[in-house]
Design a protein around this motif. Structure first.
Motif, PDB file in Angstrom:
ATOM      1  N   HIS A 133       2.128  -3.040  -6.220  1.00 18.92           N
ATOM      2  CA  HIS A 133       2.237  -1.696  -5.656  1.00 18.92           C
ATOM      3  C   HIS A 133       0.967  -0.911  -6.004  1.00 18.92           C
ATOM      4  O   HIS A 133       0.549  -0.868  -7.163  1.00 18.92           O
ATOM      5  N   ASP A 157      -1.624   2.713  -5.236  1.00 24.29           N
ATOM      6  CA  ASP A 157      -1.784   4.067  -4.719  1.00 24.29           C
ATOM      7  C   ASP A 157      -3.122   4.139  -3.997  1.00 24.29           C
ATOM      8  O   ASP A 157      -4.176   3.857  -4.590  1.00 24.29           O
ATOM      9  N   HIS A 176       0.811  -1.214   0.000  1.00 22.14           N
ATOM     10  CA  HIS A 176       0.000   0.000   0.000  1.00 22.14           C
ATOM     11  C   HIS A 176       0.847   1.267   0.000  1.00 22.14           C
ATOM     12  O   HIS A 176       0.334   2.363  -0.230  1.00 22.14           O
ATOM     13  N   ARG A 177       2.113   1.131   0.316  1.00 22.06           N
ATOM     14  CA  ARG A 177       3.046   2.266   0.349  1.00 22.06           C
ATOM     15  C   ARG A 177       2.574   3.379   1.292  1.00 22.06           C
ATOM     16  O   ARG A 177       2.738   4.564   1.020  1.00 22.06           O
TER      17      ARG A 177
END
Length: 323
Positions: free
Chosen positions: A87, A89, A58-59
């Motif tokens: 990955h 956003d 989820h960064r």
């Protein structure tokens, strides 16, 4: 292996799940966060069927890429035939928890390549979901919780307590990631998990999580029956409920629980999304408590328009306005 070991119990739950829901499957994916629930599930699932791990990054936290990389290595080590880091956003719609969940499901759906996706929700997660639905007054559909089998999503551990996955990781010599968000009281689920459920267990003498999960199952069975009745009623009115209008005289005599489900099905067929109980009841009032009130706004699948349900004489109608 000891029959009573945590690993054996988890594997038994997955094997029973295959028997009941996935006997036709030849491969599957598992959503892997690196936490104890999903790590234990990945390890057990890989012994039952060829399993690909899908790891969503989820960064949202520093070092999330390293967490994802470690989870990938662990997935291969426990026998998964493949492991892929996704990955994403994360947006802001609906708050941080809802936004992360939406991004995660979207990424898993895009990467599954036609396979079913195992999710590591446990009985404890189900109990928390029921409590959330109760507290928000979201109606029976929400209180019914998560489905064990909701293609492409599969939840073989819904009958398993969270403690069992932790013990399984210890038995397997695995070191799961401990997500700091799972201890952050800013998140509603964390407070339910660490404050509300323990208090209920203390006040009611234990067994609350299991009771909440049983409640979800009972309500889900009732909902399925009522949904089938509403679907039949819609089919009698038009082609699978795809109607420009809904005749008041045809739906007003229906039992309330069936009528509201007919309203919900009609709204969804007309382009509504994400309906809640308050909106459905407001549209239902156009049928049973008509006093000349105006249209009811409901969420639209089209981002640049507003969708309304209104009453014109003896018909419910849908109309749209640009945002």
């Amino acid at each position: 292996m000891d029959r009573q070991s945590a690993v054996a119990q988890l594997r038994g739950a997955v094997v029973r799940y295959v028997r009941d829901f996935a006997a036709h499957e030849r491969r599957w994916c598992v959503g892997l966060s690196g936490g104890p629930d999903s790590l234990a599930l990945a390890a057990v699932a890989a012994t039952v069927m060829p399993t690909t791990a899908l790891i969503v990054d989820h960064r949202l936290q520093p070092g999330s890429d390293a967490v994802a990389s470690t989870a990938r290595e662990q997935a291969i080590a426990v026998g998964c035939v493949g492991a892929e880091v996704l990955h994403v956003d994360v947006g802001t719609a609906g708050g941080p928890e809802a936004a992360a969940r939406s991004a995660r499901y979207r990424a898993l759906g895009d990467a599954r390549a036609g396979a079913q996706v195992l999710l590591a929700h446990t009985l404890d997660d189900q109990a928390e979901t029921v409590l959330l639905g109760l507290g928000r007054g979201s109606g029976a559909r929400s209180i019914a919780g998560m489905r064990p089998y909701d293609p492409p999503w599969c939840r073989p551990l819904l009958g398993v307590r969270r403690d069992l996955t932790r013990r399984a990781c210890i038995e397997l010599g695995l070191t799961p990631w401990q997500d700091p968000h799972n201890a952050d009281p800013r998140f509603t689920r964390v407070r339910l998990r660490t404050e509300v459920l323990p208090l209920l267990e203390q006040v009611l003498g234990g067994g609350v999580a299991e009771a909440l999960a049983r409640t979800a199952t009972a309500l889900r069975e009732d909902n399925d029956t009522l949904d089938a009745m509403a679907s039949d009623a819609l089919a009698e009115l038009g082609a699978d409920g795809v109607l420009d209008v809904l005749p008041i005289a045809a739906v007003s005599p229906l039992p309330a629980a069936v009528r509201r489900r007919v309203v919900r099905g009609w709204l969804l067929a007309g382009g509504a999304v994400g309906l809640n109980e308050v909106q459905i009841r407001a549209v239902d009032d156009l049928i049973i408590a008509w006093r000349g009130q105006g249209g009811v706004a409901v969420p639209s699948e089209r981002p640049h328009e507003r969708l309304f349900a209104g009453r014109s004489n003896e018909l419910l109608t849908l109309y749209r306005e640009p945002v």
